[in-house]
Design an enzyme around this catalytic site. Structure first.
Site, PDB file in Angstrom:
ATOM      1  N   ASN A   1       0.866  -1.177   0.000  1.00 51.22           N
ATOM      2  CA  ASN A   1       0.000   0.000   0.000  1.00 51.22           C
ATOM      3  C   ASN A   1       0.904   1.229   0.000  1.00 51.22           C
ATOM      4  OD1 ASN A   1      -1.833   2.021   0.416  1.00 51.22           O
ATOM      5  ND2 ASN A   1      -2.214   1.530   2.563  1.00 51.22           N
TER       6      ASN A   1
ATOM      7  N   LYS B   1       0.103   4.295  -0.481  1.00 53.92           N
ATOM      8  CA  LYS B   1      -0.555   5.530  -0.018  1.00 53.92           C
ATOM      9  C   LYS B   1      -0.245   6.655  -1.022  1.00 53.92           C
ATOM     10  CE  LYS B   1       0.165   3.681   4.526  1.00 53.92           C
ATOM     11  NZ  LYS B   1       0.001   3.861   5.935  1.00 53.92           N
TER      12      LYS B   1
ATOM     13  N   HIS C   1      -9.480   0.919   4.348  1.00 54.49           N
ATOM     14  CA  HIS C   1      -8.237   1.233   5.083  1.00 54.49           C
ATOM     15  C   HIS C   1      -8.551   2.281   6.154  1.00 54.49           C
ATOM     16  CE1 HIS C   1      -4.254   2.700   6.041  1.00 54.49           C
ATOM     17  NE2 HIS C   1      -3.790   1.563   5.531  1.00 54.49           N
TER      18      HIS C   1
ATOM     19  N   GLU D   1      -7.050   4.815   7.147  1.00 53.95           N
ATOM     20  CA  GLU D   1      -6.848   6.217   6.752  1.00 53.95           C
ATOM     21  C   GLU D   1      -8.021   6.705   5.901  1.00 53.95           C
ATOM     22  OE1 GLU D   1      -2.901   5.781   5.104  1.00 53.95           O
ATOM     23  OE2 GLU D   1      -2.176   5.285   7.110  1.00 53.95           O
TER      24      GLU D   1
ATOM     25  N   GLU E   1      -5.432  -4.766  10.441  1.00 51.64           N
ATOM     26  CA  GLU E   1      -4.444  -3.711  10.629  1.00 51.64           C
ATOM     27  C   GLU E   1      -4.772  -2.915  11.891  1.00 51.64           C
ATOM     28  OE1 GLU E   1      -2.415  -2.614   6.676  1.00 51.64           O
ATOM     29  OE2 GLU E   1      -4.140  -1.331   6.931  1.00 51.64           O
TER      30      GLU E   1
ATOM     31  N   GLY F   1       2.338   2.520  10.636  1.00 53.66           N
ATOM     32  CA  GLY F   1       3.295   3.612  10.445  1.00 53.66           C
ATOM     33  C   GLY F   1       3.950   4.099  11.720  1.00 53.66           C
TER      34      GLY F   1
ATOM     35  N   SER G   1       3.389  -1.805  10.538  1.00 53.66           N
ATOM     36  CA  SER G   1       4.832  -1.801  10.817  1.00 53.66           C
ATOM     37  C   SER G   1       5.479  -3.157  10.570  1.00 53.66           C
ATOM     38  CB  SER G   1       5.096  -1.297  12.247  1.00 53.66           C
ATOM     39  OG  SER G   1       4.637   0.024  12.389  1.00 53.66           O
TER      40      SER G   1
HETATM   41  C1  PEP Z   1      -0.804   0.364   5.977  1.00 57.16           C
HETATM   42  O1  PEP Z   1      -1.026   1.556   5.989  1.00 57.16           O
HETATM   43  O2  PEP Z   1      -1.579  -0.407   5.370  1.00 57.16           O
HETATM   44  C2  PEP Z   1       0.368  -0.138   6.690  1.00 57.16           C
HETATM   45  C3  PEP Z   1       0.371  -1.368   7.076  1.00 57.16           C
HETATM   46  O3  PEP Z   1       1.377   0.762   6.898  1.00 57.16           O
HETATM   47  P1  PEP Z   1       2.796   0.465   7.612  1.00 57.16           P
HETATM   48  O4  PEP Z   1       3.310  -0.843   7.061  1.00 57.16           O
HETATM   49  O5  PEP Z   1       3.656   1.616   7.238  1.00 57.16           O
HETATM   50  O6  PEP Z   1       2.541   0.366   9.083  1.00 57.16           O
END
Ligand code: PEP
Length: 247
Positions: free
Chosen positions: A9, A11, A96, A98, A168, A174, A208
Site C-alpha cells: 500500500n 498511499k 483502510h 486512513e 491492521e 506507520g 509496521s
Molecule cells: C498500511 O497503511 O496499510 C500499513 C500497514 O502501513 P505500515 O506498514 O507503514 O505500518
C-alpha cells in the site's frame, strides 16, 4: 501449499516515474520466488497507468487504494471499478483506516464497494482494525469482527472465497510499534471464526511489518501474508521482506 500474499500500500507516495523506477528494480528480485507467493502493488491512481504495462506478463498484480461503489455518475473526484479495470487493476484495498478516518469510508460504504468490486471482477482487500483506545478497553475482537461482518454482509460463500481480509491495528500503522504476532493471531482467528466460508480466505497482517518481523507473523496459523505500507516503498527492502517470509 496455502496462499501467501504480500500487498504493497503505497498511499500517497511515488509519481508515475518513481513507480516505473521501482518496478524496474523490484521485478527481477521477485521473479524466482515460489509460485504460491502472490504479490500486489497498489500505487496512487495516477501511477496505475505507468505500472500496468510494466507488470504485464509478470507475477505481480496491480491494486488500487480505494474506488467508488457506483459505476459512473456525479461523484466529483472519484474513480470507478470499470476505470480501474481498464488499466489492469485486479485488486482494490477497501476500508483502510486512513480512508475511514479522512475520506468517510464507513462500514456501509465499504460493504457497497466490496459488492461492486466482486461484481466487476476485482478482488477486494478489506481492511479492519482497532484504535489503541479500543484495544485498551478490551473490545478489539468485538470491533474488528463487527467491521468484518458489516463489510461481508450477505455475500455468498462463493464470493467470500474471492475476498482477501487485512487485519491492521490502527495503533501499529506507520508507528514502528508492531502488534505481537501472537496477539495478531488471536484477533485474526476471531475474524476467521466470525463467518462461515472464511476458512480459506487469506487474512493479511498490516502494521509496521518489516523484513525483521515478518517471519513471526507468517508462522501463525491464521496469518497468510502482509499488507505493507512504509516497508514496501524501497524495491530491495520489499523484495527482502517477501523473501524473508517465503524462502
Ligand atoms: C498500511 O497503511 O496499510 C500499513 C500497514 O502501513 P505500515 O506498514 O507503514 O505500518
Amino acid at each position: 501449499m496455502s496462499r501467501t500474499i504480500f500487498a504493497a500500500n503505497w498511499k500517497m507516495h511515488k509519481t508515475a516515474a518513481d513507480t516505473a523506477a521501482f518496478l524496474d528494480a523490484f521485478l527481477p528480485k521477485v521473479a524466482a520466488l515460489p509460485q504460491h507467493v502472490e504479490i500486489i502493488i497498489a500505487p496512487p491512481f495516477l501511477s496505475v497507468p505507468s505500472a500496468w504495462p510494466a507488470l504485464r506478463n509478470t507475477r505481480v498484480r496491480l491494486g488500487a487504494q480505494t474506488m467508488h461503489w457506483e459505476l459512473e455518475g456525479a461523484f466529483t473526484g472519484e474513480i470507478s471499478a470499470p476505470m480501474l479495470r481498464e488499466f489492469g487493476v485486479s485488486h482494490v484495498i477497501l476500508g483502510h483506516s486512513e480512508r475511514r478516518a479522512h475520506a468517510n469510508e464507513t462500514d456501509e460504504t465499504v460493504r457497497l464497494k466490496v459488492r461492486t468490486a466482486l461484481e466487476q471482477g476485482i478482488t477486494p482487500i478489506v481492511a479492519v482494525g482497532e484504535t489503541q483506545d479500543q484495544r485498551k478497553a478490551g473490545i478489539t475482537q468485538e470491533h474488528v469482527v463487527g467491521q468484518t461482518r458489516a463489510a461481508l454482509h450477505q455475500l455468498s460463500t462463493g464470493d467470500l472465497g474471492r475476498v482477501i481480509l487485512a487485519y491492521e491495528p490502527i495503533w501499529a500503522i506507520g508507528t514502528g510499534q508492531n502488534c505481537a504476532p501472537e496477539e495478531a493471531q488471536r484477533v485474526m482467528a476471531a475474524i476467521r471464526g466470525c463467518l462461515e466460508g472464511l476458512n480459506e480466505t487469506p487474512i493479511l497482517y498490516g502494521g509496521s511489518m518489516n523484513a525483521q518481523n515478518v517471519a513471526g507473523y507468517v508462522a501463525q496459523p491464521d496469518i497468510n501474508g502482509g499488507l505493507v505500507g512504509g516497508a514496501s516503498l524501497d524495491p530491495e527492502g520489499f523484495a527482502n521482506l517477501i523473501a524473508s517470509a517465503t524462502t
